[in-house]
Design a protein around this motif. Structure first.
Motif, short mmCIF file in Angstrom:
data_model
loop_
_atom_site.label_atom_id
_atom_site.label_comp_id
_atom_site.label_asym_id
_atom_site.label_seq_id
_atom_site.Cartn_x
_atom_site.Cartn_y
_atom_site.Cartn_z
N VAL A 75 0.45 -1.11 0.32
CA VAL A 75 0.22 0.11 -0.05
C VAL A 75 0.68 1.04 -0.19
CG1 VAL A 75 -1.63 1.01 1.21
CG2 VAL A 75 -1.44 -1.15 1.87
N GLY A 76 0.21 2.27 -1.01
CA GLY A 76 1.39 3.18 -0.76
C GLY A 76 0.11 4.18 -0.28
N VAL A 77 0.61 5.36 0.38
CA VAL A 77 0.52 6.72 1.69
C VAL A 77 0.49 8.05 0.91
CG1 VAL A 77 -1.66 7.23 3.16
CG2 VAL A 77 -0.41 5.10 2.81
N SER A 78 -0.04 9.25 0.59
CA SER A 78 0.16 10.24 0.92
C SER A 78 0.87 10.61 2.06
CB SER A 78 -0.25 11.41 0.09
OG SER A 78 -1.97 10.97 1.31
N LEU A 129 -0.30 10.63 8.04
CA LEU A 129 -0.28 11.36 9.85
C LEU A 129 -1.62 10.84 10.32
CD1 LEU A 129 1.65 14.82 9.82
CD2 LEU A 129 1.89 12.62 10.86
N LYS A 130 -3.06 10.81 9.45
CA LYS A 130 -3.98 11.13 10.18
C LYS A 130 -4.97 9.67 10.00
CE LYS A 130 -9.13 13.57 9.07
NZ LYS A 130 -9.52 12.36 8.78
N THR A 131 -5.21 9.35 9.00
CA THR A 131 -5.67 8.09 8.58
C THR A 131 -5.53 6.52 8.96
OG1 THR A 131 -7.47 9.35 7.82
CG2 THR A 131 -7.51 7.21 7.23
N ALA A 140 -6.76 21.12 5.86
CA ALA A 140 -7.79 21.13 7.81
C ALA A 140 -7.73 20.16 8.48
CB ALA A 140 -9.37 22.09 7.24
N PRO A 141 -8.57 18.74 8.42
CA PRO A 141 -8.04 18.02 9.15
C PRO A 141 -7.15 17.79 10.23
CG PRO A 141 -8.80 17.36 6.82
CD PRO A 141 -8.45 18.19 6.77
N LYS A 193 -11.55 4.43 4.10
CA LYS A 193 -13.35 5.38 3.97
C LYS A 193 -14.45 5.61 5.61
CE LYS A 193 -14.61 4.12 -0.62
NZ LYS A 193 -15.78 3.82 -1.41
N GLU A 194 -14.05 4.46 6.01
CA GLU A 194 -14.58 4.30 7.83
C GLU A 194 -13.78 5.91 8.16
OE1 GLU A 194 -14.98 2.05 11.80
OE2 GLU A 194 -13.97 1.25 10.18
N PHE A 195 -12.25 5.51 8.42
CA PHE A 195 -11.74 6.96 9.21
C PHE A 195 -11.12 8.36 8.30
CE2 PHE A 195 -11.26 2.97 11.27
CZ PHE A 195 -11.27 3.33 12.10
N GLU A 196 -11.71 8.20 7.13
CA GLU A 196 -11.34 9.56 6.14
C GLU A 196 -12.01 10.64 6.41
OE1 GLU A 196 -8.62 11.73 4.67
OE2 GLU A 196 -8.11 9.94 5.12
#
Length: 289
Positions: A91-94, A99-101, A238-239, A286-289
């Motif tokens: 998995v690649g994640v920006s 940081l958040k999700t 913003a998040p 999707k649940e935590f974004e």
């Protein structure tokens, strides 16, 4: 595989008649299959003496190899059941999503698939795109991804980009900047190639302004910490700023005409079939974004 199955059954019964009865085939069909096998490998496997068959030395060795091959073949036929849990998901994640999700999504996924290995890469958009094209990752959760025929994009979320400064500074009295005032500020920015940096650069370039950041980093937490210590201003999704804004450690600063939003996407190579596990991983993000 059919020939090998018949061969091993003949080895078991040492009788064409019994093998035919066992496999519900005719005796000529059994004899033909054995003859075709011997012809293909150019080696006799049985000695035929007085109407009976005997496994010769080559046949004994071939029998061992045939058993191994059929066992491997059966495992391949049941690949999904046998190896699904041990097949890693890459998995690649920006960095912003990381940081958040990311922690919450992966924790939720591991509850459902505790045995599944996961390989994670937290990078900027350009690096993630290269990994997808090279086949290094199966899926990406990333910001503003350039759509083309090579990739399939599904929207994940949208957030506003905001400028923030230290709450313990002059920004308590002034929380608005005109475009012309930007060049007089110290900015703490992400690296080029990141969505935050590229979006802000596009804005200042459009206004024909030149801004050289005081600090440039791939680590958003470093930028936030430096901002809290009043080293300059930074641009954040913003998040990521919500908690520090609520705790009065950061303050939002409005920039004239800067009204930028970023969309997060679920990205796969076009045509890639999503497994059940991959669909569950998407649901967790999707649940935590």
């Amino acid at each position: 595989m059919r020939q090998l199955t018949i061969f091993l059954e003949v080895c078991h019964h040492m009788s064409i008649t019994k093998t035919a009865r066992s496999l519900y085939l005719s005796q000529p069909a059994i004899s033909k299959a054995i003859k075709e096998l011997e012809t293909e490998i150019d080696t006799p496997l049985f000695d035929r003496i007085n109407g009976k068959i005997y496994l010769n030395e080559e046949g004994k060795l071939f029998r061992l190899k045939a058993k191994e091959l059929l066992k491997d073949f059966e495992e391949l036929k049941n690949f999904k059941c046998t190896y699904e849990d041990s097949t890693p998901i890459r998995v690649g994640v920006s960095l912003t999503i990381a940081l958040k999700t990311l922690p919450l999504a992966i924790k939720s996924f591991k509850k459902k698939y505790p045995e599944t290995p996961i390989q994670l890469y937290a990078e900027n958009v350009e690096q993630i795109q290269k990994r997808l094209l090279n086949g290094d990752i199966d899926i990406a959760f990333t910001e503003d991804f350039e759509q083309n025929q090579l990739f399939y994009l599904e929207a994940l979320s949208t957030y506003k980009m905001i400028c923030v400064g230290s709450a313990n500074s002059q920004w308590q009295q002034k929380s608005y900047l005109k475009k012309a005032e930007l060049v007089n500020q110290s900015f703490l920015l992400r690296e080029r190639g990141s969505t935050l940096r590229d979006t802000f650069d596009a804005f200042v370039n459009k206004e024909k302004l030149t801004i050289q950041p005081l600090l440039e980093s791939v680590n958003t937490e470093i930028l936030i910490n430096a901002t809290k210590h009043n080293l300059g201003l930074t641009i954040l999704p913003a998040p990521l700023a919500q908690e520090d804004l609520a705790n009065h450690e950061l303050i939002e600063i409005t920039i004239e005409d800067f009204n930028a939003y970023s969309t997060n996407y679920i990205v796969t190579l076009h045509g890639k079939k999503k497994s059940t596990k991959l669909k569950n991983l998407i649901s967790c993000f999707k649940e935590f974004e």
